[in-house]
Write a protein that holds these residues in place. Structure first.
Motif, PDB file in Angstrom:
ATOM      1  N   GLN A   1       0.914  -1.423   0.040  1.00  0.00           N
ATOM      2  CA  GLN A   1      -0.043  -0.308  -0.165  1.00  0.00           C
ATOM      3  C   GLN A   1       0.812   1.567   0.693  1.00  0.00           C
ATOM      4  O   GLN A   1       0.763   2.532  -0.739  1.00  0.00           O
ATOM      5  N   SER A   2       1.575   1.126   0.865  1.00  0.00           N
ATOM      6  CA  SER A   2       3.221   2.005   1.190  1.00  0.00           C
ATOM      7  C   SER A   2       3.436   2.678  -0.372  1.00  0.00           C
ATOM      8  O   SER A   2       3.494   3.412  -0.962  1.00  0.00           O
ATOM      9  N   GLU A   3       3.678   1.701  -0.650  1.00  0.00           N
ATOM     10  CA  GLU A   3       4.935   1.809  -2.315  1.00  0.00           C
ATOM     11  C   GLU A   3       3.630   1.907  -3.458  1.00  0.00           C
ATOM     12  O   GLU A   3       4.251   2.782  -3.542  1.00  0.00           O
ATOM     13  N   ASN A   4       2.916   1.632  -3.440  1.00  0.00           N
ATOM     14  CA  ASN A   4       2.011   2.299  -4.324  1.00  0.00           C
ATOM     15  C   ASN A   4       1.089   3.490  -4.624  1.00  0.00           C
ATOM     16  O   ASN A   4       1.060   4.763  -4.931  1.00  0.00           O
ATOM     17  N   LEU A   5       1.225   4.397  -3.295  1.00  0.00           N
ATOM     18  CA  LEU A   5       0.620   5.235  -2.821  1.00  0.00           C
ATOM     19  C   LEU A   5       2.494   6.382  -3.109  1.00  0.00           C
ATOM     20  O   LEU A   5       2.059   7.166  -3.919  1.00  0.00           O
ATOM     21  N   ASN A   6       3.304   5.532  -3.043  1.00  0.00           N
ATOM     22  CA  ASN A   6       4.719   6.086  -3.180  1.00  0.00           C
ATOM     23  C   ASN A   6       4.210   6.831  -4.519  1.00  0.00           C
ATOM     24  O   ASN A   6       5.467   7.570  -4.956  1.00  0.00           O
ATOM     25  N   GLU A   7       4.417   5.797  -5.422  1.00  0.00           N
ATOM     26  CA  GLU A   7       4.038   5.500  -7.174  1.00  0.00           C
ATOM     27  C   GLU A   7       4.015   6.958  -7.384  1.00  0.00           C
ATOM     28  O   GLU A   7       3.778   7.566  -8.215  1.00  0.00           O
ATOM     29  N   LYS A   8       1.456   6.504  -6.464  1.00  0.00           N
ATOM     30  CA  LYS A   8       1.091   8.273  -7.488  1.00  0.00           C
ATOM     31  C   LYS A   8       1.795   9.393  -6.721  1.00  0.00           C
ATOM     32  O   LYS A   8       0.787   9.990  -7.601  1.00  0.00           O
ATOM     33  N   ILE A   9       2.252   9.313  -5.509  1.00  0.00           N
ATOM     34  CA  ILE A   9       2.567  10.609  -5.127  1.00  0.00           C
ATOM     35  C   ILE A   9       3.782  10.882  -6.573  1.00  0.00           C
ATOM     36  O   ILE A   9       4.255  12.224  -6.711  1.00  0.00           O
ATOM     37  N   GLU A  10       4.748   9.841  -6.623  1.00  0.00           N
ATOM     38  CA  GLU A  10       5.888  10.519  -7.499  1.00  0.00           C
ATOM     39  C   GLU A  10       5.411  10.972  -9.199  1.00  0.00           C
ATOM     40  O   GLU A  10       5.975  11.933  -9.445  1.00  0.00           O
ATOM     41  N   PHE A  11       4.265  10.279  -9.295  1.00  0.00           N
ATOM     42  CA  PHE A  11       3.603  10.563 -10.404  1.00  0.00           C
ATOM     43  C   PHE A  11       3.685  11.654 -10.869  1.00  0.00           C
ATOM     44  O   PHE A  11       3.467  12.246 -11.983  1.00  0.00           O
ATOM     45  N   TYR A  12       2.406  12.190  -9.666  1.00  0.00           N
ATOM     46  CA  TYR A  12       1.660  13.634  -9.811  1.00  0.00           C
ATOM     47  C   TYR A  12       2.976  14.943  -9.572  1.00  0.00           C
ATOM     48  O   TYR A  12       2.730  16.055  -9.799  1.00  0.00           O
ATOM     49  N   GLU A  13       3.956  14.341  -8.253  1.00  0.00           N
ATOM     50  CA  GLU A  13       5.185  15.454  -8.136  1.00  0.00           C
ATOM     51  C   GLU A  13       6.037  15.599  -9.956  1.00  0.00           C
ATOM     52  O   GLU A  13       5.833  17.094 -10.389  1.00  0.00           O
ATOM     53  N   ASN A  14       5.746  14.531 -10.756  1.00  0.00           N
ATOM     54  CA  ASN A  14       6.484  14.860 -12.301  1.00  0.00           C
ATOM     55  C   ASN A  14       5.959  15.654 -13.212  1.00  0.00           C
ATOM     56  O   ASN A  14       5.497  15.903 -13.977  1.00  0.00           O
ATOM     57  N   LEU A  15       4.604  14.838 -12.712  1.00  0.00           N
ATOM     58  CA  LEU A  15       3.180  15.772 -13.708  1.00  0.00           C
ATOM     59  C   LEU A  15       3.308  17.146 -13.205  1.00  0.00           C
ATOM     60  O   LEU A  15       3.567  18.404 -14.336  1.00  0.00           O
ATOM     61  N   LYS A  16       3.491  18.165 -11.807  1.00  0.00           N
ATOM     62  CA  LYS A  16       3.404  19.188 -11.663  1.00  0.00           C
ATOM     63  C   LYS A  16       4.332  19.794 -12.484  1.00  0.00           C
ATOM     64  O   LYS A  16       4.801  20.779 -12.898  1.00  0.00           O
ATOM     65  N   ASN A  17       5.533  18.762 -12.034  1.00  0.00           N
ATOM     66  CA  ASN A  17       6.984  19.306 -12.645  1.00  0.00           C
ATOM     67  C   ASN A  17       7.180  20.214 -14.351  1.00  0.00           C
ATOM     68  O   ASN A  17       7.171  20.486 -14.904  1.00  0.00           O
ATOM     69  N   LEU A  18       6.221  18.835 -14.369  1.00  0.00           N
ATOM     70  CA  LEU A  18       4.991  19.179 -16.426  1.00  0.00           C
ATOM     71  C   LEU A  18       5.035  20.430 -16.405  1.00  0.00           C
ATOM     72  O   LEU A  18       5.146  20.979 -17.191  1.00  0.00           O
ATOM     73  N   ILE A  19       3.909  20.764 -15.950  1.00  0.00           N
ATOM     74  CA  ILE A  19       2.863  21.544 -15.799  1.00  0.00           C
ATOM     75  C   ILE A  19       3.439  23.206 -15.367  1.00  0.00           C
ATOM     76  O   ILE A  19       3.307  24.025 -15.780  1.00  0.00           O
ATOM     77  N   LYS A  20       4.625  23.419 -14.215  1.00  0.00           N
ATOM     78  CA  LYS A  20       4.897  24.484 -14.279  1.00  0.00           C
ATOM     79  C   LYS A  20       5.533  24.926 -15.719  1.00  0.00           C
ATOM     80  O   LYS A  20       5.856  26.110 -15.187  1.00  0.00           O
ATOM     81  N   ASN A  21       6.433  23.894 -16.033  1.00  0.00           N
ATOM     82  CA  ASN A  21       7.373  24.531 -17.041  1.00  0.00           C
ATOM     83  C   ASN A  21       6.671  24.000 -17.992  1.00  0.00           C
ATOM     84  O   ASN A  21       7.212  25.170 -19.406  1.00  0.00           O
ATOM     85  N   ALA A  22       5.611  24.596 -18.253  1.00  0.00           N
ATOM     86  CA  ALA A  22       5.072  24.642 -19.220  1.00  0.00           C
ATOM     87  C   ALA A  22       4.690  25.646 -20.017  1.00  0.00           C
ATOM     88  O   ALA A  22       4.607  26.781 -19.471  1.00  0.00           O
ATOM     89  N   LYS A  23       4.700  25.891 -21.080  1.00  0.00           N
ATOM     90  CA  LYS A  23       4.943  27.362 -21.840  1.00  0.00           C
ATOM     91  C   LYS A  23       3.684  28.053 -22.512  1.00  0.00           C
ATOM     92  O   LYS A  23       3.157  28.925 -23.157  1.00  0.00           O
ATOM     93  N   THR A  24       2.699  26.389 -23.013  1.00  0.00           N
ATOM     94  CA  THR A  24       1.310  26.960 -23.632  1.00  0.00           C
ATOM     95  C   THR A  24      -0.123  27.062 -22.676  1.00  0.00           C
ATOM     96  O   THR A  24       0.211  25.272 -21.897  1.00  0.00           O
ATOM     97  N   CYS A  25      -1.125  27.682 -23.630  1.00  0.00           N
ATOM     98  CA  CYS A  25      -2.388  26.722 -22.547  1.00  0.00           C
ATOM     99  C   CYS A  25      -2.795  25.410 -23.213  1.00  0.00           C
ATOM    100  O   CYS A  25      -3.086  24.301 -22.810  1.00  0.00           O
ATOM    101  N   GLU A  26      -2.258  25.621 -24.403  1.00  0.00           N
ATOM    102  CA  GLU A  26      -2.190  23.972 -24.638  1.00  0.00           C
ATOM    103  C   GLU A  26      -2.058  22.901 -24.940  1.00  0.00           C
ATOM    104  O   GLU A  26      -2.223  21.708 -23.976  1.00  0.00           O
TER     105      GLU A  26
END
Length: 438
Positions: free
Chosen positions: A284-309
């Motif tokens: 359960q902890s491993e699964n939750l940590n994987e999800k947290i890591e995924f959203y942290e990576n997605l958050k980084n992509l969103i922070k560096n996005a250049k356009t609304c598209e």
């Protein structure tokens, strides 16, 4: 859209002969090619304009009746006239499309009128064929089959603007102004959504019982069950409170709700459950940590996005309906750009799934010489263009490594990839693309 700018743009567009392409590429966004000169018409009510966007990536296909008429009547049509009605923020494009037996005259109106901003298509007689927005107000009714009532001239009050000397620069600056206005607001909204998901996941992770504590509880329960088992012959069924000595002579107190025999079985059963819970706690902890890591990576992509598209590709406004959800969403995440589907493995299980369930003509992406997430691009028989390659490579990097830097991503058709064991592969006939991770 300023009236004086619209007049100058109209004069600039009058030199073109053909409307070679027109397509809706956003809810209120249109891409037009005048001969080979590409422009975007943003018909958003609050901030409409005409601009150039060299980094645009199409992420949605529109198939409404309006889009059908747009394609049927206007694509590859001859431009007959481009004009701006006096004292109206309207660009009127009159076209002719020759068929084998008939020539179709169409009128395309881009109305940059704020609250009632619209795009309207009529035939040669002014009959409305379709419209972006079907409206009814005191002034007129925009409905298919009705004669279009022209908007009356209005008194336009605006400051004088400078003459546009370089239209390329002007159109790029119009995009930059529009994008900067929307980007910060949209980005903050997307980041808030991600932060809420992360907050819930972190709370769930904190509430997961620790495996060592569960194992200690299991040992205590088993210990008490063993003491009862060793002394069961000497106990009466009705006894509930008593003291017994363990093998070391230590006194152990018992207060039971059931008979000693039933209590003994309950201790052993509860100990078994605790051990299973400890094993599941780790998963359960491993699964939750994987999800947290995924959203942290997605958050980084969103922070560096250049356009609304780009933001809309990464985190769409509209949620995918239940019947369209990824059937393996726990370990695979997909992004959609037009007819392209880009899937990334969230973990080794996801990487294996993508390898096993991809077609031979899909494209596979992986970091060069570094363990990484696997990315599969389903092309749906479309040619893989540079924009899709770059986006897929960026997804691969951001879901594989945390450190900023320059990375190389290899990609090739799936038929050139040979799985060795699990998600380990050999591949040939590949190309390489460089990606900068901020």
């Amino acid at each position: 859209m300023k009236y004086q700018h619209l007049i100058q743009i109209c004069e600039f567009l009058q030199k073109f002969k053909t409307l070679s392409h027109i397509k809706r590429v956003g809810d209120n966004l249109f891409k037009l090619s005048f001969d080979s000169y590409e422009l975007f018409f943003d018909m958003n009510k609050t901030a409409c304009n005409i601009h150039k966007n060299g980094s645009f990536v199409e992420n949605k296909i529109y198939k409404a009746p309006f889009d059908g008429v747009l394609a049927k009547r206007l694509v590859k049509s001859k431009i007959v006239q481009i004009s701006v009605p006096e004292n109206n923020r309207i660009l009127h494009i009159k076209t002719e499309l020759k068929a084998s037996y008939k020539a179709f005259i169409s009128n395309l109106y881009f109305e940059f009128t704020g609250r009632f901003t619209n795009v309207i298509i009529t035939d040669e007689n002014g009959i409305i064929l379709e419209a972006l927005r079907h409206l009814d107000n005191d002034m007129r009714s925009i409905r298919v089959g009705r004669v279009l009532t022209p908007l009356p001239p209005t008194k336009i009050k605006e400051k004088d603007v400078e003459k546009i000397e370089n239209f390329d620069e002007f159109f790029v600056s119009e995009f930059e102004k529009l994008n900067s206005q929307n980007l910060v607001q949209t980005k903050n909204s997307k980041l808030m959504q991600i932060d809420k998901k992360l907050e819930i996941l972190l709370e769930n992770l904190a509430s997961v019982p620790k495996a060592d504590e569960l194992l200690q509880s299991a040992e205590n329960l088993a210990y008490r069950g063993q003491i009862l088992s060793a002394n069961l012959y000497n106990l009466k069924d009705y006894q509930r409170e008593f003291s017994l000595r363990d093998e070391n002579g230590e006194s152990v107190e018992f207060k039971l709700e059931n008979s000693p025999k039933i209590a003994m079985n309950e201790f052993f059963n509860d100990a078994k459950k605790m051990r299973q819970k400890a094993a599941n706690s780790h998963k359960q902890s491993e699964n939750l940590n994987e999800k947290i890591e995924f959203y942290e990576n997605l958050k980084n992509l969103i922070k560096n996005a250049k356009t609304c598209e780009e933001l809309e590709i990464l985190l769409p406004k509209k949620r995918i309906s239940a019947n369209l959800k990824e059937r393996n969403a726990e370990f695979v995440q997909s992004f959609y750009i037009g007819e392209f589907k880009i899937s990334v493995g969230k973990n080794e299980k996801g990487n294996e799934f993508l390898l096993k369930n991809s077609a031979k003509n899909d494209f596979w992406f992986h970091l060069k010489d570094i363990p990484s997430a696997h990315v599969i691009v389903q092309t749906n028989k479309q040619s893989l263009n540079d924009e899709i390659c770059e986006f897929a490579a960026k997804i691969c990097v951001n879901f594989s490594v945390k450190e900023a830097g320059n990375y190389l991503v290899d990609y090739t058709k799936r038929l050139n990839v040979s799985p060795v064991k699990g998600s380990f592969v050999h591949y040939v006939n590949f190309k390489t693309i460089a990606v900068l991770k901020p």
